[in-house]
Design an enzyme around this catalytic site. Structure first.
Site, PDB file in Angstrom:
ATOM      1  N   PHE A  95       0.869  -1.167   0.000  1.00 40.36           N
ATOM      2  CA  PHE A  95       0.000   0.000   0.000  1.00 40.36           C
ATOM      3  C   PHE A  95       0.911   1.223   0.000  1.00 40.36           C
ATOM      4  CE2 PHE A  95      -2.462   3.493   1.714  1.00 40.36           C
ATOM      5  CZ  PHE A  95      -3.423   3.525   0.719  1.00 40.36           C
ATOM      6  N   THR A  96       0.470   2.288  -0.661  1.00 38.77           N
ATOM      7  CA  THR A  96       1.327   3.448  -0.934  1.00 38.77           C
ATOM      8  C   THR A  96       2.027   4.000   0.315  1.00 38.77           C
ATOM      9  OG1 THR A  96      -0.666   4.788  -0.764  1.00 38.77           O
ATOM     10  CG2 THR A  96       0.007   4.147  -2.990  1.00 38.77           C
ATOM     11  N   ASP A 119      -2.297  -4.610   9.323  1.00 34.39           N
ATOM     12  CA  ASP A 119      -2.931  -3.334   8.974  1.00 34.39           C
ATOM     13  C   ASP A 119      -4.434  -3.586   9.087  1.00 34.39           C
ATOM     14  OD1 ASP A 119      -4.186  -1.213   7.756  1.00 34.39           O
ATOM     15  OD2 ASP A 119      -2.659  -0.948   6.211  1.00 34.39           O
ATOM     16  N   LYS A 122     -11.419   4.710   7.988  1.00 36.11           N
ATOM     17  CA  LYS A 122     -12.159   3.784   7.111  1.00 36.11           C
ATOM     18  C   LYS A 122     -13.211   3.033   7.926  1.00 36.11           C
ATOM     19  CE  LYS A 122      -8.272   4.573   4.600  1.00 36.11           C
ATOM     20  NZ  LYS A 122      -7.237   5.519   5.044  1.00 36.11           N
ATOM     21  N   PHE A 179       1.035  10.293  -6.810  1.00 33.62           N
ATOM     22  CA  PHE A 179      -0.353  10.296  -7.287  1.00 33.62           C
ATOM     23  C   PHE A 179      -1.178  11.406  -6.666  1.00 33.62           C
ATOM     24  CE2 PHE A 179      -2.017   8.415  -3.400  1.00 33.62           C
ATOM     25  CZ  PHE A 179      -0.885   7.791  -2.889  1.00 33.62           C
TER      26      PHE A 179
HETATM   27  O1  PLI Z   1      -4.851   7.775   5.121  1.00 26.57           O
HETATM   28  P1  PLI Z   1      -4.292   7.311   6.433  1.00 26.57           P
HETATM   29  O2  PLI Z   1      -2.991   7.933   6.745  1.00 26.57           O
HETATM   30  O3  PLI Z   1      -5.270   7.437   7.559  1.00 26.57           O
HETATM   31  O4  PLI Z   1      -4.066   5.710   6.317  1.00 26.57           O
HETATM   32  C1  PLI Z   1      -3.120   5.138   5.481  1.00 26.57           C
HETATM   33  C2  PLI Z   1      -3.610   3.790   5.026  1.00 26.57           C
HETATM   34  C3  PLI Z   1      -3.061   2.667   5.568  1.00 26.57           C
HETATM   35  N1  PLI Z   1      -3.465   1.424   5.161  1.00 26.57           N
HETATM   36  C4  PLI Z   1      -4.434   1.255   4.230  1.00 26.57           C
HETATM   37  C5  PLI Z   1      -4.820  -0.124   3.831  1.00 26.57           C
HETATM   38  C6  PLI Z   1      -5.032   2.350   3.659  1.00 26.57           C
HETATM   39  O5  PLI Z   1      -5.993   2.162   2.761  1.00 26.57           O
HETATM   40  C7  PLI Z   1      -4.627   3.680   4.049  1.00 26.57           C
HETATM   41  C8  PLI Z   1      -5.161   4.836   3.445  1.00 26.57           C
HETATM   42  N2  PLI Z   1      -5.951   4.745   2.403  1.00 26.57           N
HETATM   43  C9  PLI Z   1      -6.493   5.711   1.682  1.00 26.57           C
HETATM   44  C10 PLI Z   1      -6.281   7.147   1.954  1.00 26.57           C
HETATM   45  C11 PLI Z   1      -7.351   5.316   0.595  1.00 26.57           C
HETATM   46  O6  PLI Z   1      -7.929   6.200  -0.080  1.00 26.57           O
HETATM   47  O7  PLI Z   1      -7.481   4.112   0.367  1.00 26.57           O
END
Ligand code: PLI
Length: 470
Positions: A136-137, A227, A270, A461
């Site tokens: 993941f990024t 995660d 999320k 991105f």
């Molecule tokens: O956007 P953060 O910093 O609260 O979390 C980073 C993050 C960590 N792990 C995973 C699986 C994610 O999907 C993630 C953030 N994802 C975003 C911002 C998304 O749009 O999927």
């Protein structure tokens, strides 16, 4: 056709399925003309991250921090204890995470990447190798910044959008064991396991896989870190697809899954139904001591970690709501509804439909565009131009450059993500989205691709700019 949604209805003894909430407050959204949308997209350098939210009709950029909070969460916001130290909301949150996820120690952070920074700095040293079930990024970047190198050990099926494996997030244990033998267990600080796997299409990890992974890690004395960002969604899939879990609750499955891991980091934006927040939780007292010390350097005191007291209260309540079965059924059901509409029109999507989003296969939309013409970025732009629906590129732009060679990474998956915020949109919004994707699909031969005109150094991105190729 017997739809998956119908199956979900039958499973829970109902004829059909509907949202387990009603709307109490609304936020107006506007529809713009095609000319206005073209102007906005040009101003945004053909990057949907750079659009203003008020220029977006239906916003499927991300499910991160975009959920609607419940009336209970809003009521909880009024109970914020904004003391610098020892806020009562912290103790409630700590108790909630310990009870629901089952870990011993808890550290709050402002969001997921704050937690990723702390865990990476604590466990990784220069020259280490971190295996994981697809990158993941932000996770990979923090592992690299701490001196590690990420190695992908997800099963091969995860890289094939059409493959219908029920647990495409699983770790390939043979691949992992080969890696351990190649680099030596002492260079692997932990296995980085994500449930669900975002970049593969929101695909779950099975309970059998995490159990086997635990056994393998124990054999080599390697930690297993989770995660947990979308683990509640992952657990729904376990209940639906894995033998022996049909009669368990999502909450029970979540606790069992976490019990096979040594700790977790979380983007609470999320699953947990809040607009901001994150945390770390571990079982090892020494690791906890280090995390609790580092959090004061980067995030804030260890009893708020970058969150306000009211945010912690909303998060405690959101965490409880996130594992309620009727919430998860609705959540996954909405995503699946969109997937089924597109599948019925033979539009190429990642299968099976995952937990948080429907992913369009941009390679199949635009087979005439090579990957360095950014097919997924082009597709996200085309959908916005068609209807004002905002989506996100998850392909070559998101993959970034190899830090050693400086060349583009060329991921096999070149996708556009239509991500559903939780408890925000109705079925009619989803119908509009599906119709827009169909209209872009019908004109797919006209696409010419994009050229990158500005590229930032980290996580390109988010801020890169493009112009159309003619
Ligand atoms: O956007 P953060 O910093 O609260 O979390 C980073 C993050 C960590 N792990 C995973 C699986 C994610 O999907 C993630 C953030 N994802 C975003 C911002 C998304 O749009 O999927």
């Amino acid at each position: 056709m017997k739809t998956i949604l119908k199956t979900m209805g039958e499973q829970y003894g109902r004829r059909s399925w509907a949202e387990p909430w009603k709307i109490k407050m609304v936020e107006p959204i506007k529809v713009m003309t095609p000319q206005e949308r073209r102007k906005c997209l040009e101003d945004a350098g053909y990057n949907t991250f750079l659009l203003r939210s008020e220029d977006v009709y239906i916003d499927l950029l991300t499910d991160s921090g975009t959920s609607s909070m419940s009336d209970r969460q809003w009521a909880g916001m009024m109970l914020g204890d904004e003391a610098y130290a020892g806020s009562r909301n912290f103790y409630r949150l700590e108790e909630t995470i310990q009870r629901i996820y089952g870990y011993r120690y808890f550290v709050p952070t402002h969001q997921g990447r704050g937690a990723e920074n702390l865990i990476s700095q604590t466990l990784i040293k220069q020259g280490d190798v971190v295996p994981g079930n697809m990158y993941f990024t932000t996770t990979r970047l923090h592992q690299e910044l701490a001196g590690g190198t990420f190695r992908d050990v997800v099963i091969e099926e995860a890289h094939d959008p059409a493959n219908e494996h029920p647990f495409k997030g699983n770790v390939d244990l043979a691949k992992l064991e080969r890696l351990i033998q190649e680099v030596g267990a002492s260079r692997i600080p932990y296995v980085s396991l994500a449930g669900t796997v975002n970049m593969a299409g929101g695909q779950p990890v099975s309970m059998a896989n995490v159990k086997a992974l635990r056994a393998l890690c124990d054999r080599y004395g390697i930690r297993l870190m989770l995660d947990a960002t979308r683990m509640a969604e992952n657990c729904f899939f376990i209940r639906e697809r894995e033998h022996g879990y049909r009669d368990k609750t999502v909450a029970e499955i979540l606790k069992e899954f976490c019990s096979f891991t040594d700790g977790a980091w979380m983007s609470a934006k999320k699953d947990s139904l809040v607009n901001i927040g994150g945390w770390l939780a571990v079982n090892d007292g020494e690791v906890f001591e280090e995390l609790r010390n580092l959090v004061v350097v980067y995030e804030g005191l260890h009893t708020y970690g970058g969150m306000a007291g009211r945010d912690m209260e909303a998060l405690a309540i959101g965490t409880e709501e996130s594992v309620q079965d009727n919430h998860i059924i609705c959540r996954i059901g909405q995503v699946r509804y969109l997937g089924e509409l597109l599948e019925n029109w033979d539009i190429p999507i990642v299968k099976p439909v995952g937990g948080h989003a429907v992913f369009l296969d941009a390679r199949k939309f635009y087979p005439h565009l090579s990957q360095d013409r950014f097919p997924a970025q082009t597709l996200a732009s085309d959908i916005y131009l068609d209807s004002g629906v905002r989506s996100m590129e998850r392909g070559i732009v998101s993959a970034g450059r190899d830090p050693e060679t400086g060349h583009h990474r060329y991921p096999r998956l070149e996708l556009v993500r239509l991500t559903l915020p939780r408890r925000v949109y109705t079925q009619s919004h989803i119908d509009v989205v599906a119709e827009s994707v169909r209209s872009v699909w019908d004109r797919r031969h006209e696409a010419k691709g994009l050229e990158m005109t500005y590229e930032p150094r980290y996580l390109r991105f988010f801020q890169a700019r493009f112009k159309p190729l003619s």
